[in-house]
Design an enzyme around this catalytic site. Structure first.
Site, PDB file in Angstrom:
ATOM      1  N   ASN A  87      -1.919  -0.346   6.904  1.00  0.00           N
ATOM      2  CA  ASN A  87      -1.348  -1.628   7.365  1.00  0.00           C
ATOM      3  C   ASN A  87      -0.452  -2.310   6.336  1.00  0.00           C
ATOM      4  O   ASN A  87      -0.345  -3.531   6.296  1.00  0.00           O
ATOM      5  CB  ASN A  87      -2.475  -2.552   7.849  1.00  0.00           C
TER       6      ASN A  87
ATOM      7  N   HIS B  35      -2.193  -5.445   1.393  1.00  0.00           N
ATOM      8  CA  HIS B  35      -3.448  -6.168   1.225  1.00  0.00           C
ATOM      9  C   HIS B  35      -3.082  -7.556   0.732  1.00  0.00           C
ATOM     10  O   HIS B  35      -2.187  -7.700  -0.101  1.00  0.00           O
ATOM     11  CB  HIS B  35      -4.348  -5.486   0.194  1.00  0.00           C
TER      12      HIS B  35
ATOM     13  N   ARG C 281      -0.880 -14.788   3.917  1.00  0.00           N
ATOM     14  CA  ARG C 281      -1.585 -14.117   5.014  1.00  0.00           C
ATOM     15  C   ARG C 281      -0.845 -14.296   6.344  1.00  0.00           C
ATOM     16  O   ARG C 281      -0.862 -13.410   7.200  1.00  0.00           O
ATOM     17  CB  ARG C 281      -3.034 -14.613   5.093  1.00  0.00           C
TER      18      ARG C 281
ATOM     19  N   PHE D   5     -15.413   3.636   7.340  1.00  0.00           N
ATOM     20  CA  PHE D   5     -14.019   3.962   7.029  1.00  0.00           C
ATOM     21  C   PHE D   5     -13.725   4.002   5.528  1.00  0.00           C
ATOM     22  O   PHE D   5     -12.595   4.261   5.124  1.00  0.00           O
ATOM     23  CB  PHE D   5     -13.064   2.988   7.734  1.00  0.00           C
TER      24      PHE D   5
ATOM     25  N   THR E 142      -5.042  -7.916  10.328  1.00  0.00           N
ATOM     26  CA  THR E 142      -5.348  -6.554   9.862  1.00  0.00           C
ATOM     27  C   THR E 142      -4.976  -5.491  10.890  1.00  0.00           C
ATOM     28  O   THR E 142      -4.414  -4.450  10.534  1.00  0.00           O
ATOM     29  CB  THR E 142      -6.868  -6.450   9.546  1.00  0.00           C
TER      30      THR E 142
ATOM     31  N   LYS F 182       0.822  -1.212   0.000  1.00  0.00           N
ATOM     32  CA  LYS F 182       0.000   0.000   0.000  1.00  0.00           C
ATOM     33  C   LYS F 182       0.864   1.274   0.000  1.00  0.00           C
ATOM     34  O   LYS F 182       2.080   1.205   0.196  1.00  0.00           O
ATOM     35  CB  LYS F 182      -0.926  -0.039   1.215  1.00  0.00           C
TER      36      LYS F 182
END
Ligand code: CMP
Length: 154
Positions: free
Chosen positions: A112, A115, A85, A57, A91, A9
């Site tokens: 975070n 993704h 993951r 959000f 998360t 991100k």
């Protein structure tokens, strides 16, 4: 072998953690089969985060995801969806396990770093969303026999 999608991100790019993030997946033994830097359009945000569109959000998430380019990657491996993951961590970064990308390097729920696709079905959809056919590469990693046993490769 499974394939899955990771988006590094805008915070990853701004914090100069792209190399670190790619390296963690590479060192784990996952195979990089696609990689590119891009800006996420309004249309892509709407599609990718459709299931969050009515969440309080969402607007902040959209602003954040468009605040700088992202780096998207497709990774391949046995149980790649679950494995990626585990490398990313949960998360809510500030309580994610140490040793994970989020646990070691982030504090936020939203900001975070990565993704990751949450199921094999979604991974297929998400890879097709972010990569065209010619942008994914098939090759034989020379160290495959050091990553998996012969039983696992049959
Ligand atoms: P991601 O894996 O990209 O999927 C949806 C994103 O929404 C998630 O990572 C976070 O960036 C963000 N998100 C999820 N839950 C919350 C929350 N409770 N508050 C703010 N942002 C969230």
């Amino acid at each position: 072998m499974e394939r899955t999608l990771v988006i590094a991100k805008p915070d990853a790019l701004q914090r100069k953690l792209i190399g670190e993030i790619i390296s963690r997946f590479e060192r784990k033994g996952l195979k990089l089969i696609g990689l590119k830097m891009m800006a996420i359009s309004d249309a892509l945000i709407a599609e990718h985060y459709a299931h969050h569109a009515d969440k309080p959000f969402f607007e902040n998430l959209k602003k954040f995801m468009q605040s700088a380019p992202v780096v998207v990657m497709a990774l391949e491996g046995l149980d790649a969806v679950e494995s990626v993951r585990l490398v990313a961590g949960q998360t809510k970064s500030r309580v994610a396990d140490m040793g994970t990308i989020r646990g070691d390097l982030a504090m936020s729920i939203q900001i975070n770093l990565v993704h990751t696709s949450d199921s094999l079905e979604n991974a297929k959809t998400e890879i097709a969303r972010f990569f065209k056919e010619g942008e994914l590469f098939a090759y034989q990693p020379s160290n495959l026999k050091l990553i998996y046993s012969p039983d696992e490769l049959t």
